[in-house]
Motif scaffolding. Structure first.
Motif, PDB file in Angstrom:
ATOM      1  N   VAL A   1       0.855  -1.268   0.012  1.00  0.00           N
ATOM      2  CA  VAL A   1      -0.137  -0.175   0.179  1.00  0.00           C
ATOM      3  C   VAL A   1       0.738   1.406  -0.117  1.00  0.00           C
ATOM      4  CG1 VAL A   1      -1.791   1.421   1.299  1.00  0.00           C
ATOM      5  CG2 VAL A   1      -1.914  -1.346   1.139  1.00  0.00           C
ATOM      6  N   THR A   2       0.792   2.113  -0.893  1.00  0.00           N
ATOM      7  CA  THR A   2       1.755   3.060  -1.327  1.00  0.00           C
ATOM      8  C   THR A   2       0.970   4.533  -0.948  1.00  0.00           C
ATOM      9  OG1 THR A   2       3.051   1.889  -2.764  1.00  0.00           O
ATOM     10  CG2 THR A   2       3.317   4.506  -2.909  1.00  0.00           C
ATOM     11  N   VAL A   3       1.290   5.345  -0.056  1.00  0.00           N
ATOM     12  CA  VAL A   3       0.569   6.540   0.388  1.00  0.00           C
ATOM     13  C   VAL A   3       1.534   7.656  -0.043  1.00  0.00           C
ATOM     14  CG1 VAL A   3      -0.352   7.922   1.968  1.00  0.00           C
ATOM     15  CG2 VAL A   3      -0.711   5.405   1.859  1.00  0.00           C
ATOM     16  N   HIS A   4       1.193   8.734  -1.004  1.00  0.00           N
ATOM     17  CA  HIS A   4       1.736   9.769  -1.233  1.00  0.00           C
ATOM     18  C   HIS A   4       1.116  11.041  -1.110  1.00  0.00           C
ATOM     19  CE1 HIS A   4       4.033  11.965  -4.836  1.00  0.00           C
ATOM     20  NE2 HIS A   4       4.529  12.376  -3.742  1.00  0.00           N
ATOM     21  N   ASN A   5       1.814  11.939  -0.152  1.00  0.00           N
ATOM     22  CA  ASN A   5       1.332  13.064   0.286  1.00  0.00           C
ATOM     23  C   ASN A   5       1.853  14.248  -0.886  1.00  0.00           C
ATOM     24  OD1 ASN A   5       0.494  15.772   1.151  1.00  0.00           O
ATOM     25  ND2 ASN A   5       2.037  15.619   3.066  1.00  0.00           N
ATOM     26  N   LEU A   6       1.039  14.451  -1.660  1.00  0.00           N
ATOM     27  CA  LEU A   6       1.514  15.496  -2.949  1.00  0.00           C
ATOM     28  C   LEU A   6       1.458  17.117  -2.418  1.00  0.00           C
ATOM     29  CD1 LEU A   6      -1.046  13.942  -5.606  1.00  0.00           C
ATOM     30  CD2 LEU A   6       1.420  13.525  -5.352  1.00  0.00           C
ATOM     31  N   GLY A   7       0.929  17.391  -1.417  1.00  0.00           N
ATOM     32  CA  GLY A   7       0.690  18.750  -0.875  1.00  0.00           C
ATOM     33  C   GLY A   7       2.121  19.280  -0.239  1.00  0.00           C
ATOM     34  N   THR A   8       1.924  20.560   0.012  1.00  0.00           N
ATOM     35  CA  THR A   8       3.221  21.143   0.478  1.00  0.00           C
ATOM     36  C   THR A   8       3.256  21.364   1.929  1.00  0.00           C
ATOM     37  OG1 THR A   8       2.029  23.184   0.229  1.00  0.00           O
ATOM     38  CG2 THR A   8       3.434  22.584  -1.626  1.00  0.00           C
ATOM     39  N   GLU A   9       2.146  20.888   2.481  1.00  0.00           N
ATOM     40  CA  GLU A   9       1.966  20.826   4.108  1.00  0.00           C
ATOM     41  C   GLU A   9       1.842  19.318   4.650  1.00  0.00           C
ATOM     42  OE1 GLU A   9       2.170  23.678   5.943  1.00  0.00           O
ATOM     43  OE2 GLU A   9       1.666  25.088   4.264  1.00  0.00           O
ATOM     44  N   ASP A  10       2.618  19.276   5.920  1.00  0.00           N
ATOM     45  CA  ASP A  10       2.422  18.134   6.667  1.00  0.00           C
ATOM     46  C   ASP A  10       1.411  17.641   6.983  1.00  0.00           C
ATOM     47  OD1 ASP A  10       5.364  18.065   6.355  1.00  0.00           O
ATOM     48  OD2 ASP A  10       5.744  18.771   8.423  1.00  0.00           O
ATOM     49  N   VAL A  11       0.930  16.476   6.897  1.00  0.00           N
ATOM     50  CA  VAL A  11      -0.559  15.675   7.380  1.00  0.00           C
ATOM     51  C   VAL A  11      -0.257  14.738   8.506  1.00  0.00           C
ATOM     52  CG1 VAL A  11      -2.269  14.591   6.646  1.00  0.00           C
ATOM     53  CG2 VAL A  11      -1.123  16.195   5.022  1.00  0.00           C
ATOM     54  N   HIS A  12      -0.787  15.263   9.657  1.00  0.00           N
ATOM     55  CA  HIS A  12      -0.564  14.350  10.905  1.00  0.00           C
ATOM     56  C   HIS A  12      -1.774  13.602  11.158  1.00  0.00           C
ATOM     57  CE1 HIS A  12       2.940  16.724  11.654  1.00  0.00           C
ATOM     58  NE2 HIS A  12       2.443  17.782  11.540  1.00  0.00           N
ATOM     59  N   GLY A  13      -1.658  12.472  11.833  1.00  0.00           N
ATOM     60  CA  GLY A  13      -2.667  11.562  12.339  1.00  0.00           C
ATOM     61  C   GLY A  13      -3.311  10.744  11.179  1.00  0.00           C
ATOM     62  N   VAL A  14      -2.706  10.513  10.116  1.00  0.00           N
ATOM     63  CA  VAL A  14      -3.318   9.470   9.121  1.00  0.00           C
ATOM     64  C   VAL A  14      -3.721   8.142   9.352  1.00  0.00           C
ATOM     65  CG1 VAL A  14      -3.187   8.938   6.766  1.00  0.00           C
ATOM     66  CG2 VAL A  14      -2.423  11.255   7.311  1.00  0.00           C
ATOM     67  N   ARG A  15      -4.772   7.885   9.134  1.00  0.00           N
ATOM     68  CA  ARG A  15      -5.228   6.611   9.343  1.00  0.00           C
ATOM     69  C   ARG A  15      -5.270   5.740   7.926  1.00  0.00           C
ATOM     70  NH1 ARG A  15      -9.638   7.517  10.893  1.00  0.00           N
ATOM     71  NH2 ARG A  15     -11.373   6.056   9.847  1.00  0.00           N
TER      72      ARG A  15
ATOM     73  N   HIS B   1       5.133  16.299   0.346  1.00  0.00           N
ATOM     74  CA  HIS B   1       5.689  15.253  -0.426  1.00  0.00           C
ATOM     75  C   HIS B   1       6.435  13.913  -0.347  1.00  0.00           C
ATOM     76  CE1 HIS B   1       5.392  19.307  -2.739  1.00  0.00           C
ATOM     77  NE2 HIS B   1       6.472  19.842  -1.932  1.00  0.00           N
ATOM     78  N   ASP B   2       5.939  13.525   0.871  1.00  0.00           N
ATOM     79  CA  ASP B   2       6.342  12.375   1.282  1.00  0.00           C
ATOM     80  C   ASP B   2       5.808  11.021   0.719  1.00  0.00           C
ATOM     81  OD1 ASP B   2       8.041  10.842   3.062  1.00  0.00           O
ATOM     82  OD2 ASP B   2       6.527  10.318   4.267  1.00  0.00           O
ATOM     83  N   ILE B   3       6.514  10.003   0.546  1.00  0.00           N
ATOM     84  CA  ILE B   3       5.974   8.738  -0.169  1.00  0.00           C
ATOM     85  C   ILE B   3       6.173   7.574   0.944  1.00  0.00           C
ATOM     86  CG2 ILE B   3       5.804   6.906  -1.795  1.00  0.00           C
ATOM     87  CD1 ILE B   3       6.641   9.055  -3.675  1.00  0.00           C
ATOM     88  N   GLN B   4       5.214   6.983   1.563  1.00  0.00           N
ATOM     89  CA  GLN B   4       5.394   5.800   2.588  1.00  0.00           C
ATOM     90  C   GLN B   4       4.598   4.588   1.761  1.00  0.00           C
ATOM     91  OE1 GLN B   4       4.771   6.644   6.524  1.00  0.00           O
ATOM     92  NE2 GLN B   4       5.094   8.785   6.383  1.00  0.00           N
ATOM     93  N   VAL B   5       5.246   3.519   2.194  1.00  0.00           N
ATOM     94  CA  VAL B   5       4.762   2.059   1.856  1.00  0.00           C
ATOM     95  C   VAL B   5       4.471   1.116   3.074  1.00  0.00           C
ATOM     96  CG1 VAL B   5       5.244  -0.024   0.479  1.00  0.00           C
ATOM     97  CG2 VAL B   5       6.251   2.367  -0.251  1.00  0.00           C
ATOM     98  N   PHE B   6       3.500   0.651   2.994  1.00  0.00           N
ATOM     99  CA  PHE B   6       2.888  -0.344   4.001  1.00  0.00           C
ATOM    100  C   PHE B   6       2.815  -1.619   3.530  1.00  0.00           C
ATOM    101  CE2 PHE B   6       1.567   4.068   4.861  1.00  0.00           C
ATOM    102  CZ  PHE B   6       1.978   4.179   6.026  1.00  0.00           C
ATOM    103  N   THR B   7       2.912  -2.800   4.263  1.00  0.00           N
ATOM    104  CA  THR B   7       2.976  -4.212   3.633  1.00  0.00           C
ATOM    105  C   THR B   7       2.124  -4.884   4.349  1.00  0.00           C
ATOM    106  OG1 THR B   7       4.853  -4.882   4.818  1.00  0.00           O
ATOM    107  CG2 THR B   7       5.103  -3.877   2.353  1.00  0.00           C
ATOM    108  N   ALA B   8       1.427  -5.990   3.877  1.00  0.00           N
ATOM    109  CA  ALA B   8       0.640  -6.921   4.599  1.00  0.00           C
ATOM    110  C   ALA B   8       0.545  -8.256   3.664  1.00  0.00           C
ATOM    111  CB  ALA B   8      -0.805  -6.538   4.801  1.00  0.00           C
ATOM    112  N   GLU B   9       0.434  -9.389   4.366  1.00  0.00           N
ATOM    113  CA  GLU B   9       0.477 -10.727   3.687  1.00  0.00           C
ATOM    114  C   GLU B   9      -0.797 -11.280   4.254  1.00  0.00           C
ATOM    115  OE1 GLU B   9       3.557 -12.815   5.378  1.00  0.00           O
ATOM    116  OE2 GLU B   9       5.199 -11.730   4.084  1.00  0.00           O
ATOM    117  N   ALA B  10      -1.584 -11.967   3.147  1.00  0.00           N
ATOM    118  CA  ALA B  10      -2.829 -12.468   3.256  1.00  0.00           C
ATOM    119  C   ALA B  10      -2.751 -13.884   2.668  1.00  0.00           C
ATOM    120  CB  ALA B  10      -3.933 -11.783   2.435  1.00  0.00           C
ATOM    121  N   VAL B  11      -3.524 -14.872   3.150  1.00  0.00           N
ATOM    122  CA  VAL B  11      -3.685 -16.303   2.948  1.00  0.00           C
ATOM    123  C   VAL B  11      -5.203 -16.590   2.414  1.00  0.00           C
ATOM    124  CG1 VAL B  11      -3.088 -18.760   3.085  1.00  0.00           C
ATOM    125  CG2 VAL B  11      -1.536 -17.379   3.970  1.00  0.00           C
ATOM    126  N   LEU B  12      -5.484 -16.935   1.104  1.00  0.00           N
ATOM    127  CA  LEU B  12      -6.744 -17.126   0.685  1.00  0.00           C
ATOM    128  C   LEU B  12      -7.050 -18.496   1.201  1.00  0.00           C
ATOM    129  CD1 LEU B  12      -6.614 -15.359  -2.760  1.00  0.00           C
ATOM    130  CD2 LEU B  12      -7.162 -14.194  -0.689  1.00  0.00           C
TER     131      LEU B  12
END
Length: 211
Positions: A61-75, A113-124
């Protein structure tokens, strides 16, 4: 004295006129409490278009803040496919057990302008009985990821990933078809000798002969 008194009164009136009234103060409070405008994107993928029961899917899951301001408390929330039986996520909280919907939640701050990546594993697991298929012989395994600000329930960005999950009953249907053809061939083999003898007797009797 009169001139000084008049000057003091005028000054007081001007100062009072420039002070914000109740409505102006309320508006200022609303502006101060309003969340800043954000520009955030999210993308989720497991790197494949096909899946099957028992297979492990590695989600990014890749999240990208395109803005010029910091965004806090993102879920960040990712909902797993309906057939998921097990989930693990680095730095994330996994919710749901058994047949319940599986969800992973991450919390983070996004600098400008930060980009963060979150990872998860799932078994079907196996497809649920009686589930409708999106295409003949297949079932869709869908996962979604959304970004929320603070405690808001309205996402600012969402994305999805869909895989084709083969239907477990497809092989059974094919097996039934082969069994039908095998039975038909066996019946034909049993009846063929009798039919051949009947044709030979009719030919030996000659044309015009009946009975």
């Amino acid at each position: 004295m009169r001139t000084g008194t008049r000057a003091a009164v005028v000054c007081a009136l001007l100062c009072a006129a420039t002070l914000p009234g109740p409505s102006a103060l309320a508006y200022a409070r609303q502006v101060a409490q309003a969340p800043p405008a954000v520009s955030v994107t999210v993308a989720v993928t497991d790197g494949t278009d096909d899946a099957e029961a028992g297979r492990r899917l590695d989600y990014r899951v890749t999240v990208h803040n395109l803005g010029t301001e910091d965004v806090h408390g993102v879920r960040i929330e990712q909902r797993m496919p309906a057939t998921t039986t097990a989930v693990t996520a680095a730095d994330g909280v996994v919710e749901g057990r058994g047949t319940e919907e599986r969800k992973v939640t991450w919390r983070a701050d996004l600098p400008a302008h930060d980009i963060q990546v979150f990872t998860a594993e799932a078994v079907l697991g196996d497809r649920p009985a009686g589930a409708a298929t999106a295409a003949p012989g297949t079932l869709r395994a869908a996962a979604t990821a959304c970004v929320y600000l603070g405690g808001s329930y309205a996402p600012v960005a969402c994305s999805g990933d869909v895989d084709d999950l083969p239907e477990s009953r497809a092989e059974e249907a094919d097996g039934g078809g082969w069994a039908w053809w095998a039975m038909a061939a066996a019946v034909a083999a049993l009846l063929a000798p009798g039919a051949v003898r009947a044709v030979r007797r009719r030919r030996a009797a000659g044309p015009g002969t009946t009975g």
